[in-house]
Write a protein that holds these residues in place. Structure first.
Motif, short mmCIF file in Angstrom:
data_model
loop_
_atom_site.label_atom_id
_atom_site.label_comp_id
_atom_site.label_asym_id
_atom_site.label_seq_id
_atom_site.Cartn_x
_atom_site.Cartn_y
_atom_site.Cartn_z
N SER A 1 0.84 -1.21 0.00
CA SER A 1 0.00 0.00 0.00
C SER A 1 0.87 1.25 0.00
CB SER A 1 -0.91 0.04 1.23
OG SER A 1 -1.54 -1.17 1.43
N GLY A 2 2.00 1.18 0.71
CA GLY A 2 2.91 2.31 0.76
C GLY A 2 3.43 2.65 -0.62
N LEU A 3 3.77 1.61 -1.36
CA LEU A 3 4.28 1.82 -2.73
C LEU A 3 3.19 2.42 -3.61
CD1 LEU A 3 6.73 1.46 -4.53
CD2 LEU A 3 5.86 -0.81 -5.15
N GLU A 4 1.94 1.99 -3.40
CA GLU A 4 0.83 2.55 -4.18
C GLU A 4 0.68 4.04 -3.93
OE1 GLU A 4 -2.37 0.11 -2.96
OE2 GLU A 4 -1.86 -1.47 -4.40
N VAL A 5 0.77 4.42 -2.65
CA VAL A 5 0.62 5.84 -2.32
C VAL A 5 1.77 6.65 -2.92
CG1 VAL A 5 0.69 7.49 -0.41
CG2 VAL A 5 -0.76 5.47 -0.24
N LEU A 6 2.99 6.12 -2.82
CA LEU A 6 4.14 6.83 -3.38
C LEU A 6 4.03 6.95 -4.90
CD1 LEU A 6 6.92 5.21 -1.23
CD2 LEU A 6 6.29 7.63 -1.24
N THR A 7 3.55 5.87 -5.52
CA THR A 7 3.41 5.88 -6.97
C THR A 7 2.39 6.93 -7.41
OG1 THR A 7 3.98 3.55 -7.03
CG2 THR A 7 2.92 4.43 -8.99
N ILE A 8 1.30 7.02 -6.66
CA ILE A 8 0.27 8.00 -7.04
C ILE A 8 0.78 9.43 -6.81
CG2 ILE A 8 -1.13 8.26 -4.95
CD1 ILE A 8 -3.60 7.75 -6.69
N LEU A 9 1.59 9.61 -5.78
CA LEU A 9 2.18 10.94 -5.54
C LEU A 9 3.18 11.28 -6.65
CD1 LEU A 9 2.72 10.89 -1.66
CD2 LEU A 9 1.02 12.21 -2.92
N ARG A 10 3.97 10.28 -7.04
CA ARG A 10 4.95 10.47 -8.12
C ARG A 10 4.23 10.82 -9.43
NH1 ARG A 10 10.08 12.04 -8.47
NH2 ARG A 10 9.29 13.15 -10.26
N GLN A 11 3.11 10.12 -9.68
CA GLN A 11 2.32 10.39 -10.89
C GLN A 11 1.72 11.79 -10.87
OE1 GLN A 11 -0.51 7.19 -10.99
NE2 GLN A 11 0.86 5.82 -12.10
N ALA A 12 1.33 12.22 -9.66
CA ALA A 12 0.77 13.57 -9.53
C ALA A 12 1.79 14.60 -10.02
CB ALA A 12 0.37 13.85 -8.08
N VAL A 13 3.05 14.34 -9.75
CA VAL A 13 4.13 15.23 -10.17
C VAL A 13 4.41 15.05 -11.67
CG1 VAL A 13 6.59 15.75 -9.90
CG2 VAL A 13 5.16 15.31 -7.89
N ASP A 14 4.61 13.82 -12.10
CA ASP A 14 5.06 13.57 -13.48
C ASP A 14 3.95 13.78 -14.50
OD1 ASP A 14 7.54 12.92 -12.53
OD2 ASP A 14 7.15 10.77 -12.46
N ASP A 15 2.74 13.36 -14.18
CA ASP A 15 1.65 13.39 -15.17
C ASP A 15 0.82 14.66 -15.07
OD1 ASP A 15 2.62 10.90 -15.64
OD2 ASP A 15 0.92 9.82 -14.79
N LEU A 16 0.70 15.20 -13.87
CA LEU A 16 -0.21 16.33 -13.69
C LEU A 16 0.52 17.62 -13.32
CD1 LEU A 16 -2.99 14.40 -11.73
CD2 LEU A 16 -3.08 15.15 -14.10
N GLY A 17 1.85 17.54 -13.17
CA GLY A 17 2.61 18.75 -12.89
C GLY A 17 2.38 19.32 -11.50
N GLN A 18 1.82 18.49 -10.59
CA GLN A 18 1.61 18.96 -9.23
C GLN A 18 2.94 18.97 -8.47
OE1 GLN A 18 -1.63 16.01 -9.01
NE2 GLN A 18 -2.67 17.47 -7.69
N THR A 19 2.94 19.65 -7.35
CA THR A 19 4.12 19.74 -6.50
C THR A 19 3.83 18.94 -5.23
OG1 THR A 19 4.52 21.97 -7.35
CG2 THR A 19 5.65 21.35 -5.30
N VAL A 20 4.75 18.07 -4.87
CA VAL A 20 4.54 17.23 -3.69
C VAL A 20 5.67 17.43 -2.70
CG1 VAL A 20 4.48 14.83 -2.87
CG2 VAL A 20 3.20 15.46 -4.93
N VAL A 21 5.30 17.62 -1.45
CA VAL A 21 6.27 17.66 -0.35
C VAL A 21 5.85 16.62 0.65
CG1 VAL A 21 7.45 19.08 1.36
CG2 VAL A 21 6.43 20.17 -0.64
N THR A 22 6.74 15.69 0.96
CA THR A 22 6.36 14.62 1.87
C THR A 22 7.40 14.42 2.96
OG1 THR A 22 5.76 12.30 1.99
CG2 THR A 22 7.33 12.88 0.32
N VAL A 23 6.94 14.12 4.15
CA VAL A 23 7.83 13.72 5.23
C VAL A 23 7.91 12.21 5.23
CG1 VAL A 23 8.09 13.56 7.74
CG2 VAL A 23 7.28 15.69 6.71
N THR A 24 9.11 11.69 5.38
CA THR A 24 9.24 10.24 5.49
C THR A 24 10.46 9.87 6.32
OG1 THR A 24 9.35 8.16 4.28
CG2 THR A 24 10.56 10.01 3.34
N HIS A 25 10.42 8.68 6.90
CA HIS A 25 11.58 8.12 7.60
C HIS A 25 12.21 7.01 6.78
CE1 HIS A 25 10.98 10.25 11.31
NE2 HIS A 25 9.71 9.91 11.32
N ASP A 26 11.57 6.72 5.63
CA ASP A 26 11.92 5.52 4.89
C ASP A 26 12.78 5.86 3.68
OD1 ASP A 26 11.96 3.30 3.28
OD2 ASP A 26 9.80 3.02 3.21
#
Ligand code: ADP
Ligand code: MG
Length: 263
Positions: A187-212
């Motif tokens: 599920s984590g990979l799915e969320v990251l993939t959708i965030l990555r797509q938001a940037v690559d496909d839709l030109g959105q800007t993503v800022v995320t906190v992670t420990h991983d």
């Protein structure tokens, strides 16, 4: 895929802070959560924020998103300075431009998953794009959970509802505070993939906190925070490089056995 600086080397900025300082409490018990942070969040990129617990990651996200007041310094969303903005203007700006995934989800317990997902758009009086809603719901595996209330969902499912809610209006800027913290790796990979797509496909800007480190490797840039200061940034991170850097900063572990440079 990685957006390069435009002509003249300038990068469009989705959010910016100068001298951003945030103190909690006062006198003896005051805590300096952010210590004069200067940061530019480039538009159309995926930025990850890393650092030890208590280093100010959540506070930085909240202040950049206009969810929390600052003690000193200035913050801009796009070209608009939000420090000093009146509440109503700030609320509207945030609603129109920003999606936020909180560390604690912030779902409304009396609403179903579907209602939680569409709530911000309902409040704004905007109709969600049904195709996009369907794609988000299916990608995040929420189709058969839409009628459930948060208490009837697992932590991971609640996380995904919060993710869907943040993505639905296609905000220019998405902040995600440990979006994979409660998820199994798939599920984590799915969320990251959708965030990555938001940037690559839709030109959105993503800022995320992670420990991983593996999550950070999905980003274009990692900002390392220590004691309320950005101490280093890393372009095009790999999981291995991030892990190495975390070891250096940890100084031998959470107990800080290294020559403590934080003081
Ligand atoms: P992180 O997200 O990196 O774990 P936070 O931004 O949540 O760190 O917190 C940074 C510092 O500010 C910590 O020392 C934390 O205890 C303190 N802090 C955060 N929120 C509050 C608050 N509402 N009241 C008092 N102190 C706070
Ligand atoms: Mg936090």
């Amino acid at each position: 895929m990685h957006r390069e600086p435009g002509p003249g080397g300038s990068v469009e900025v989705a959010a910016r802070a100068r001298g951003l300082t945030k103190a909690y409490g006062s006198g003896e018990t005051a805590v300096l959560a952010l210590d004069a942070v200067d940061v530019d969040i480039a538009r159309g990129r995926f930025t990850a924020v890393m650092g030890p617990s208590g280093s100010g990651k959540s506070t930085l996200m909240h202040c950049l998103a206009g969810l929390d007041s600052v003690s000193a310094g200035r913050v801009w969303l796009g070209d608009t300075e939000i420090t000093g903005l009146r509440d109503r203007e700030l609320t509207r700006l945030r609603r129109d431009r920003v999606g936020f995934m909180f560390q604690s989800f912030n779902l409304i317990p009396t609403l179903t998953a579907a209602e939680n997902i569409t709530l911000p758009m309902d409040i704004a009086g905007r109709r969600p794009d049904q195709e996009w809603l369907d794609r988000i719901v299916d990608t995040l595996g929420l189709r058969d959970r839409l009628r459930h209330r948060p208490s009837q969902l697992s932590g991971g499912q609640q996380q995904r509802v919060a993710c869907a809610r943040a993505l639905l209006s296609r905000p220019e800027l998405i902040f995600a505070d440990e979006p994979t913290g409660n998820l199994d790796s798939r599920s984590g990979l799915e969320v990251l993939t959708i965030l990555r797509q938001a940037v690559d496909d839709l030109g959105q800007t993503v800022v995320t906190v992670t420990h991983d480190p593996n999550a950070a490797a999905h980003s274009d840039l990692v900002l390392f925070l220590t004691d309320g200061r950005i101490v280093e940034d890393m372009e095009r991170p790999t999981a291995r490089a991030v892990l190495e850097r975390m070891r250096t900063f940890a100084g031998g572990g959470p107990q800080g056995a290294g020559p403590g440079k934080e003081g």
